[in-house]
Scaffold this motif. Structure first.
Motif, PDB file in Angstrom:
ATOM      1  N   LEU A  63      -2.717 -13.963  -3.687  1.00  0.00           N
ATOM      2  CA  LEU A  63      -3.729 -14.250  -2.671  1.00  0.00           C
ATOM      3  C   LEU A  63      -4.800 -13.176  -2.542  1.00  0.00           C
ATOM      4  CD1 LEU A  63      -1.540 -15.693   0.226  1.00  0.00           C
ATOM      5  CD2 LEU A  63      -2.791 -16.929  -1.531  1.00  0.00           C
ATOM      6  N   GLN A  64      -4.489 -11.936  -2.905  1.00  0.00           N
ATOM      7  CA  GLN A  64      -5.412 -10.830  -2.648  1.00  0.00           C
ATOM      8  C   GLN A  64      -5.686 -10.026  -3.922  1.00  0.00           C
ATOM      9  OE1 GLN A  64      -4.176  -8.514   0.844  1.00  0.00           O
ATOM     10  NE2 GLN A  64      -2.980 -10.249   1.577  1.00  0.00           N
ATOM     11  N   GLY A  65      -5.800 -10.729  -5.044  1.00  0.00           N
ATOM     12  CA  GLY A  65      -5.891 -10.072  -6.335  1.00  0.00           C
ATOM     13  C   GLY A  65      -7.005  -9.050  -6.464  1.00  0.00           C
ATOM     14  N   LYS A  66      -8.215  -9.424  -6.114  1.00  0.00           N
ATOM     15  CA  LYS A  66      -9.366  -8.521  -6.300  1.00  0.00           C
ATOM     16  C   LYS A  66      -9.243  -7.278  -5.424  1.00  0.00           C
ATOM     17  CE  LYS A  66     -12.632 -12.076  -7.782  1.00  0.00           C
ATOM     18  NZ  LYS A  66     -13.928 -12.752  -7.506  1.00  0.00           N
ATOM     19  N   ARG A  67      -8.765  -7.451  -4.203  1.00  0.00           N
ATOM     20  CA  ARG A  67      -8.615  -6.292  -3.310  1.00  0.00           C
ATOM     21  C   ARG A  67      -7.539  -5.350  -3.822  1.00  0.00           C
ATOM     22  NH1 ARG A  67      -5.582  -4.361   0.570  1.00  0.00           N
ATOM     23  NH2 ARG A  67      -4.094  -6.093   0.479  1.00  0.00           N
ATOM     24  N   LEU A  68      -6.420  -5.902  -4.279  1.00  0.00           N
ATOM     25  CA  LEU A  68      -5.326  -5.060  -4.766  1.00  0.00           C
ATOM     26  C   LEU A  68      -5.720  -4.304  -6.029  1.00  0.00           C
ATOM     27  CD1 LEU A  68      -2.218  -7.369  -4.235  1.00  0.00           C
ATOM     28  CD2 LEU A  68      -2.995  -5.476  -2.812  1.00  0.00           C
ATOM     29  N   ARG A 121       0.828  -1.211   0.000  1.00  0.00           N
ATOM     30  CA  ARG A 121       0.000   0.000   0.000  1.00  0.00           C
ATOM     31  C   ARG A 121       0.863   1.262   0.000  1.00  0.00           C
ATOM     32  NH1 ARG A 121      -2.670  -3.260   3.817  1.00  0.00           N
ATOM     33  NH2 ARG A 121      -1.807  -2.029   5.540  1.00  0.00           N
ATOM     34  N   ARG A 122       1.952   1.221   0.764  1.00  0.00           N
ATOM     35  CA  ARG A 122       2.841   2.393   0.839  1.00  0.00           C
ATOM     36  C   ARG A 122       3.483   2.674  -0.513  1.00  0.00           C
ATOM     37  NH1 ARG A 122       8.121   2.627   1.395  1.00  0.00           N
ATOM     38  NH2 ARG A 122       8.247   0.403   1.905  1.00  0.00           N
ATOM     39  N   LEU A 123       3.954   1.624  -1.186  1.00  0.00           N
ATOM     40  CA  LEU A 123       4.604   1.810  -2.480  1.00  0.00           C
ATOM     41  C   LEU A 123       3.612   2.257  -3.548  1.00  0.00           C
ATOM     42  CD1 LEU A 123       7.019  -1.258  -2.414  1.00  0.00           C
ATOM     43  CD2 LEU A 123       7.676   1.160  -2.344  1.00  0.00           C
ATOM     44  N   VAL A 124       2.398   1.734  -3.506  1.00  0.00           N
ATOM     45  CA  VAL A 124       1.371   2.171  -4.457  1.00  0.00           C
ATOM     46  C   VAL A 124       1.068   3.653  -4.250  1.00  0.00           C
ATOM     47  CG1 VAL A 124      -1.073   1.965  -5.068  1.00  0.00           C
ATOM     48  CG2 VAL A 124       0.328  -0.094  -4.829  1.00  0.00           C
ATOM     49  N   ASN A 125       0.925   4.069  -3.002  1.00  0.00           N
ATOM     50  CA  ASN A 125       0.656   5.484  -2.722  1.00  0.00           C
ATOM     51  C   ASN A 125       1.813   6.368  -3.184  1.00  0.00           C
ATOM     52  OD1 ASN A 125      -1.820   4.917  -1.543  1.00  0.00           O
ATOM     53  ND2 ASN A 125      -0.965   4.725   0.521  1.00  0.00           N
ATOM     54  N   ARG A 126       3.036   5.888  -2.998  1.00  0.00           N
ATOM     55  CA  ARG A 126       4.197   6.658  -3.431  1.00  0.00           C
ATOM     56  C   ARG A 126       4.224   6.786  -4.947  1.00  0.00           C
ATOM     57  NH1 ARG A 126      10.558   5.108  -2.374  1.00  0.00           N
ATOM     58  NH2 ARG A 126      11.448   6.913  -3.466  1.00  0.00           N
ATOM     59  N   GLY A 139      -4.458   3.526  -9.317  1.00  0.00           N
ATOM     60  CA  GLY A 139      -3.351   3.414 -10.261  1.00  0.00           C
ATOM     61  C   GLY A 139      -2.979   2.001 -10.644  1.00  0.00           C
ATOM     62  N   VAL A 140      -3.541   1.011  -9.959  1.00  0.00           N
ATOM     63  CA  VAL A 140      -3.192  -0.377 -10.256  1.00  0.00           C
ATOM     64  C   VAL A 140      -3.904  -0.824 -11.534  1.00  0.00           C
ATOM     65  CG1 VAL A 140      -3.376  -2.770  -9.487  1.00  0.00           C
ATOM     66  CG2 VAL A 140      -2.695  -0.975  -7.864  1.00  0.00           C
ATOM     67  N   ARG A 141      -3.108  -1.277 -12.486  1.00  0.00           N
ATOM     68  CA  ARG A 141      -3.624  -1.669 -13.805  1.00  0.00           C
ATOM     69  C   ARG A 141      -3.605  -3.175 -14.006  1.00  0.00           C
ATOM     70  NH1 ARG A 141      -5.785  -2.726 -17.522  1.00  0.00           N
ATOM     71  NH2 ARG A 141      -6.023  -1.790 -19.572  1.00  0.00           N
ATOM     72  N   TRP A 142      -2.613  -3.833 -13.391  1.00  0.00           N
ATOM     73  CA  TRP A 142      -2.482  -5.282 -13.518  1.00  0.00           C
ATOM     74  C   TRP A 142      -2.139  -5.881 -12.155  1.00  0.00           C
ATOM     75  CZ3 TRP A 142       0.292  -1.810 -16.525  1.00  0.00           C
ATOM     76  CH2 TRP A 142      -0.105  -1.670 -17.866  1.00  0.00           C
ATOM     77  N   VAL A 143      -2.783  -6.987 -11.827  1.00  0.00           N
ATOM     78  CA  VAL A 143      -2.437  -7.782 -10.653  1.00  0.00           C
ATOM     79  C   VAL A 143      -2.131  -9.183 -11.172  1.00  0.00           C
ATOM     80  CG1 VAL A 143      -3.146  -8.656  -8.407  1.00  0.00           C
ATOM     81  CG2 VAL A 143      -3.965  -6.419  -9.194  1.00  0.00           C
ATOM     82  N   VAL A 144      -0.880  -9.578 -11.040  1.00  0.00           N
ATOM     83  CA  VAL A 144      -0.407 -10.799 -11.706  1.00  0.00           C
ATOM     84  C   VAL A 144       0.209 -11.740 -10.670  1.00  0.00           C
ATOM     85  CG1 VAL A 144       1.096 -11.728 -13.508  1.00  0.00           C
ATOM     86  CG2 VAL A 144       0.055  -9.462 -13.789  1.00  0.00           C
ATOM     87  N   PRO A 151      -8.863  -2.796 -14.736  1.00  0.00           N
ATOM     88  CA  PRO A 151      -7.749  -3.523 -14.118  1.00  0.00           C
ATOM     89  C   PRO A 151      -7.855  -5.021 -14.378  1.00  0.00           C
ATOM     90  CG  PRO A 151      -8.647  -1.895 -12.599  1.00  0.00           C
ATOM     91  CD  PRO A 151      -9.587  -1.940 -13.763  1.00  0.00           C
ATOM     92  N   GLN A 152      -6.732  -5.630 -14.686  1.00  0.00           N
ATOM     93  CA  GLN A 152      -6.704  -7.053 -14.988  1.00  0.00           C
ATOM     94  C   GLN A 152      -6.139  -7.827 -13.793  1.00  0.00           C
ATOM     95  OE1 GLN A 152      -7.896  -8.284 -18.204  1.00  0.00           O
ATOM     96  NE2 GLN A 152      -8.679  -6.216 -17.848  1.00  0.00           N
ATOM     97  N   VAL A 153      -6.855  -8.872 -13.386  1.00  0.00           N
ATOM     98  CA  VAL A 153      -6.414  -9.734 -12.291  1.00  0.00           C
ATOM     99  C   VAL A 153      -6.154 -11.115 -12.868  1.00  0.00           C
ATOM    100  CG1 VAL A 153      -6.996 -10.767 -10.068  1.00  0.00           C
ATOM    101  CG2 VAL A 153      -7.753  -8.431 -10.599  1.00  0.00           C
ATOM    102  N   LEU A 154      -4.888 -11.516 -12.868  1.00  0.00           N
ATOM    103  CA  LEU A 154      -4.481 -12.794 -13.446  1.00  0.00           C
ATOM    104  C   LEU A 154      -3.776 -13.615 -12.367  1.00  0.00           C
ATOM    105  CD1 LEU A 154      -3.054 -11.378 -16.790  1.00  0.00           C
ATOM    106  CD2 LEU A 154      -5.272 -12.455 -16.454  1.00  0.00           C
TER     107      LEU A 154
END
Length: 406
Positions: free
Chosen positions: A62-67, A38-43, A72-77, A97-100
């Motif tokens: 493990l937490q794809g949908k939440r992330l 969360r800190r790095l995403v905010n930064r 700014g999150v475009r892909w969760v891989v 956003p794509q969750v793979l």
């Protein structure tokens, strides 16, 4: 992953510089890993007004949908497909956003691109992934899948490429590397193959589970060949009752006997460990027992983890949770003990002449490592990067030892 981007024409920039895509490798071993994401995403969002963020790794698995809901999150891989991240980015035409996060399959694996690291002298070589142990505090079998081993010829091929690129030290990595098994080959066969590579000076083993270490590995270290005099063996707790609740596979007596045996067999070996503080049900007596054990055993340092519930871990449902303030107090005591043990180990090496693999120059000093994992600082007008040179260790300097180049 960085190497695959470079081979596809991308320029890699440091975090914080303008970039078309920001890749964040996530961890979920503790709640601190979740907070770091969360800190790095905010930064990243503060640096760029409309960042394109790709989250990969264990927390992504493990937490794809939440992330995917973070700004700014475009892909969760997830881990099963993260090595194909370049193609995922280039083939994605969706605006959402794509969750793979497909299921991680069992079976041996290969890694098609060598992990050549131009910024570091030591190279990581992954030989194994996943775990079948299912310790009560751990989510790894869910985040990384079940235990599987890398195909032996693929390991050797990458090792040859790493050495040809100039790496003098290779670090074997994995989730549970002592369980390596591929077509009747085990970790000892991997060490044999690496030792035969001309130009490779050092082989280092990363963290390894106590029940998976063959004694011949210790004998190999004692023979003073390419295998570094270094072991990191997690104990987690020094009380049999807590070890049983953790679903660990050894007793305190068995663990202690091995550590003492390795220390006696290998001259000046560096042995590190992991300790979990505040596991559910840990009383003050349990903690004191662990504290005294790790104080007495010949450890050079330990990594201290403050227990936190993980969503998929069995211990999340355990009763008798330890108060966070108590966990913090105990963790602080354990870290202070580790710092004292580290200085004691460094002090035992003062006066010795040892080969040091130097890595970089910083603040006027060259910095490098001995084979038994002592950070050394030395002054020289010559370029020592990626060179192994003899150094006389002279005095402890904060977290390192100052030495004189001979």
């Amino acid at each position: 992953i960085e190497r695959s981007f470079e081979q596809n024409g991308y320029d890699i920039v440091d975090f914080g510089q303008p970039a078309d895509v920001v890749v964040i490798n996530t961890c979920t071993v503790t709640e601190n890993g979740d907070a770091d994401t969360r800190r790095l995403v905010n930064r990243a969002n503060r640096i760029a007004s409309q960042p394109q963020i790709a989250l990969i790794g264990c927390q992504a698995q493990l937490q794809g949908k939440r992330l995917a809901q973070l700004p700014g999150v475009r892909w969760v891989v997830g881990n099963a497909v993260k090595m194909d991240l370049v193609n995922i980015l280039e083939q994605d035409g969706s605006e959402e956003p794509q969750v793979l996060t497909p299921v991680i399959k069992r079976g041996s694996f290969t890694i098609p691109i060598a992990g050549i690291d131009k910024r570091h002298t030591r190279a990581n070589l992954k030989i194994q992934d996943g775990c079948d142990f299912f310790c009560a505090f751990c989510e790894i079998p869910y985040a990384r899948g079940r235990a599987r081993s890398r195909e032996y010829p693929d390991i050797m091929a990458e090792a040859e490429q790493l050495v040809a690129a100039g790496h003098k030290e290779i670090v074997l990595t994995g989730i549970n590397i002592g369980t390596y098994s591929y077509q009747n080959k085990d970790i000892d066969h991997v060490l044999d193959g690496l030792a035969a590579i001309d130009g490779l000076e050092r082989i280092r083993i990363s963290s390894i589970e106590p029940t998976t270490i063959p004694y011949r590995l210790v004998e190999r270290m004692a023979a003073k060949n390419k295998l570094c005099r270094y072991l990191h063996v997690p104990i987690q707790s020094g009380h049999d009752g807590i070890l049983k609740a953790m679903l660990r596979k050894y007793t305190v007596e068995d663990f202690s006997a091995f550590i003492k045996q390795a220390y006696a067999k290998v001259d000046n070996i560096c042995i590190g460990t992991d300790v979990i503080v505040g596991f559910p049900g840990e009383t003050e007596e349990h903690f004191d027992t662990t504290y005294e054990l790790v104080r007495e055993l010949p450890f050079a340092y330990f990594h201290v983890f403050s227990y936190s519930d993980r969503h998929y871990s069995r211990s999340r449902k355990y009763d008798s949770k330890v108060h966070p303030q108590v966990i913090e107090q105990r963790s602080r005591r354990m870290r202070e003990l580790s710092a004292r043990k580290r200085r004691l180990f460094m002090g035992q090496n003062i006066g010795q002449v040892v080969p040091v693999l130097f890595e970089q120059r910083k603040n006027g000093c060259w910095s490098g490592l001995t084979d038994n994992y002592i950070r050394v600082k030395a002054v020289s007008d010559f370029d020592l990067s990626n060179r192994i040179v003899p150094v006389r260790l002279e005095k402890i300097d904060l977290q390192a030892v100052s030495g004189k180049i001979l």
